[in-house]
Structure formats: structure tokens, C-alpha cells
Design an enzyme around this catalytic site. Sequence first.
Site, PDB file in Angstrom:
ATOM      1  N   TYR A   4      40.411  52.807  41.630  1.00 26.29           N
ATOM      2  CA  TYR A   4      39.869  51.814  42.555  1.00 26.29           C
ATOM      3  C   TYR A   4      41.037  50.973  43.052  1.00 26.29           C
ATOM      4  CZ  TYR A   4      37.102  47.793  44.176  1.00 26.29           C
ATOM      5  OH  TYR A   4      36.545  46.781  44.927  1.00 26.29           O
TER       6      TYR A   4
ATOM      7  N   ASP B   6      49.567  51.056  42.162  1.00 29.06           N
ATOM      8  CA  ASP B   6      48.671  49.902  42.228  1.00 29.06           C
ATOM      9  C   ASP B   6      48.750  49.221  40.862  1.00 29.06           C
ATOM     10  OD1 ASP B   6      46.558  48.171  41.972  1.00 29.06           O
ATOM     11  OD2 ASP B   6      45.071  49.502  42.868  1.00 29.06           O
TER      12      ASP B   6
ATOM     13  N   LYS C 280      45.791  39.458  41.401  1.00 26.01           N
ATOM     14  CA  LYS C 280      45.529  38.087  40.950  1.00 26.01           C
ATOM     15  C   LYS C 280      46.523  37.484  39.956  1.00 26.01           C
ATOM     16  CE  LYS C 280      42.176  41.229  39.390  1.00 26.01           C
ATOM     17  NZ  LYS C 280      41.102  41.928  40.048  1.00 26.01           N
TER      18      LYS C 280
HETATM   19  N1  HOZ Z   1      36.442  45.150  40.756  1.00 24.18           N
HETATM   20  C1  HOZ Z   1      36.743  44.186  39.785  1.00 24.18           C
HETATM   21  C2  HOZ Z   1      37.207  44.778  38.527  1.00 24.18           C
HETATM   22  N2  HOZ Z   1      37.796  46.037  38.578  1.00 24.18           N
HETATM   23  C3  HOZ Z   1      35.568  43.298  39.527  1.00 24.18           C
HETATM   24  C4  HOZ Z   1      35.800  41.967  40.072  1.00 24.18           C
HETATM   25  C5  HOZ Z   1      34.661  40.973  39.886  1.00 24.18           C
HETATM   26  O1  HOZ Z   1      33.506  41.382  39.873  1.00 24.18           O
HETATM   27  O2  HOZ Z   1      34.954  39.810  39.787  1.00 24.18           O
END
Ligand code: HOZ
Length: 426
Positions: free
Chosen positions: A144, A239, A267
Site C-alpha cells: 500500500y 516506500d 508521518k
Molecule cells: N492506512 C493506514 C495504515 N496503513 C491507516 C491510517 C489510519 O486509519 O489512520
Amino acid sequence: MRYQRSSQLFADAIQTIPGGVNSPVRAFKSIGGTPVFMESAKGAKLVDVDGNEYIDYINSWGPQILGHAYDPVISAIKAAANKGTSFGTPSEIEVAIADLITSMVPGIDQIRMVNSGTEACMSAIRLARGFTGREKIIKFSGCYHGHSDAFLIAAGSGAMTFGTPNSPGVTQGTAKDTLLARYNDLESVDLIIEEHKGEIAAIIIEPVAGNMGCIPPTPGFLESLRALCTKNGIMLIFDEVMTGFRLAPGGAQEYFGVTADIVCFGKIIGGGLPVGAFAARKEIMSYLAPVGPVYQAGTLSGNPLAMAAGYNMVKALNDNHGIYVELESMTAELESGLNSVLTENGIEYQINRVGSMISVHFCPEPVVDFDSAKAGDNDTFKKFFHHMLDNGVYLPPSAYETWFLCTEIGDEEIEKTLNAARTFNP
Ligand code: HOZ
């Protein structure tokens, strides 16, 4: 009732927010029940709006490596806020953080700040396409890279959690340029490259997959990808939204000794504030506007609050490499404890771990790619998740997400976690 206020808030939230949440995984939809609304966090702990405390194994999906509300980060944010929240101009802290990160991460001369990991990966492939003059990219099923169109093809994380790995709304035109390989299967990559000779701009990969649960690269896989990319003039994009600054000060590149052409961060660079970045050697970054023709921009990019938070977080990691030894040893302790407890309980499971990234897959066979991850028993995961939650342990609310430890998790927290797991009876 333990989750009374959370339930009330969720009932209100679904009226005005789709599904009651601003990011799908946190809706608890795949595991049932009501999402827990958090009130505050400090160190290893989260506290919800009903006053329940949890040991947190999400850590804001990775970035809180030093625990929640880490004092130097909080002070830096307060000091920056007193000087103004956004200028839309360059500021000194952007230079400081760029200097710091380029000195820590292998193979990069320059870095461009953005506002999220999604933006970083989206911009990285545009840059790779601009640099190579080619259009197609290879991604791995179950990885992802954020929710931009090119990546919502066989995507992990929330897309998989809700059974939409190929999202409606992504056009056929976009989808045809994303070619799919299998994680840890070099032959699948080789075949695609042969079929599309001279057409592939980039291969993008999570060097440790974290969005189909945690899946480590098999020994030699990343090295072989590097060699294939070099041989075929393809950009290798790591990534590192999850692995960056978490596995080592220089991220997965340092941890595995493999250098990518472009590296994406998320982040962590904002100490938990909304930030992302992509970085490469100067020859590649010179293709970016305003120096080169590849356009990319953002009013909030390099935001002074986020940069101040990120600088203090990343600097703390760089100043004390002992942090990584600590994280490794605590996560190994958790792994070994879970092994004992789950074996005693007679549950079929696999534990995958790299450094402080770990996940439990409830299946009998090793989990090495998307198909083996999908073989996990979601029903057992659901029960395990709720059992742990009710016992004060907050795990990611999906079988397809990785758990992340922070330095504030010590022996006491591990013991409490294992005690909770010990009483699990599927
Ligand atoms: N896609 C995020 C973790 N792989 C989730 C982020 C969220 O729901 O805050």
C-alpha cells in the site's frame, strides 16, 4: 458500560462523517464493534473518552517511535506555534531538517517535503516517469502506497481490509500503467520487465511490507531487485513510510544495505504531524520544479510546526542510536512471549517481525506475500483484537496492519500484554 461515550460519539459521527471516521481502517468495520475515541496519549499509553487506558501498539501507525507527546517535540510545536502556524514562504527550519535527513539517509542529496505519505509516493512516481521518460510502474500485490489512483490496484491496508483492493473511481487508463508482481517473488518481476522492455519507469516497494500485516523481504530479494533495476534503467523506489527512521537511523536502506533511487517518507518526519517527503540523489531531484520540468507543489509543504516537530524527533533518533537496540530487544521479548502464550493456547499462528515492526497472522503456513497473508483467519483475529482491547491493549483494528512499538514500552507493558494474550480463548 466500558465504551459508552465512544459509542455515543460514534452514533453522532456517522451522521456527518462517512462511516463516522476520517480514515477507513479505524472504523472497526472488519473486526466489528464500535471504534474507540481517544482523548489523550502519553508515552506508551492511550486514554479513551471513557477513561480506559491502553498500551498502544499502533503509535499513530508508526511515527511515535519515542512514545506519545514526547516532550522535546511538544515544546518545539508550542514554540513554533507562538511564531505563526503557516507562512507559505521558505523558513529556516526547512533547511535544518533537510540537512539532518540527507546526512542520515543513504544515497540522497536532496529532499522535498510534502504533507503525507500518499503525496510522497504519488510525487515519487511522477518524478521517476519524468526522469526516465517511461510510463509504467511495477508495484507488489498487497503493498500500500497511499490512496492515489496509481496505487489502488491490489492494494493492502484499508483497501484490503474492506475487500476493495481495486477501488472504483480509478480509471482503466491509470490502472493499465500499474503492473503487479508478487512480493518476494523475483521471477514475477523478471517476467513483467521482459514483457514490457523499455517501458517501466519504476518499481515501488515497501522494503518491509507493513500493509498486509508485517512481511519481511526474503534474504536477497531487495538486492536482486536493485540489480534488476540497475540493469534495466528502472528507478527503484523504497516506500519507507513505515520503515524510515524506525528500522535504523537511515531506514531500510541502512538496515538491509540496499540503496534505492528514490525514497519516500511519511508521518515520522513530522513527529506525528501531517508530513511526508521524497528524496533522491541530486541528478534525479533536479528534474523537479522549479529546477526541472516535473511539477509538484503545496502551500503547507514544509509547514513550520510540522518541521519543528519533525526536526526534534529525527534529531533525537540520530543522537542516540541505542534507541534501536532497545526497540529490537523489547520487540524480541514480545515476540518470544507471544510465541509461548499462543502455543500454550493451541492456536495456529505465524509471527513476522523486523526490528520494532511485528504482526501475528492466524494461519498455519508462513506468510510471505499477499496470498499467504489472505489465508489468515480473520475470525480469530477479530476475537483476539477485542479480547486485547477489553484488557487494555490497543492493536491495529485490522489483520492487515503491522504493530509498531515505541521506546516507552518496557518490561511492565510487555508483561501486561502477554497476560492479556494468555487468557485469550478463541
Ligand atoms: N492506512 C493506514 C495504515 N496503513 C491507516 C491510517 C489510519 O486509519 O489512520
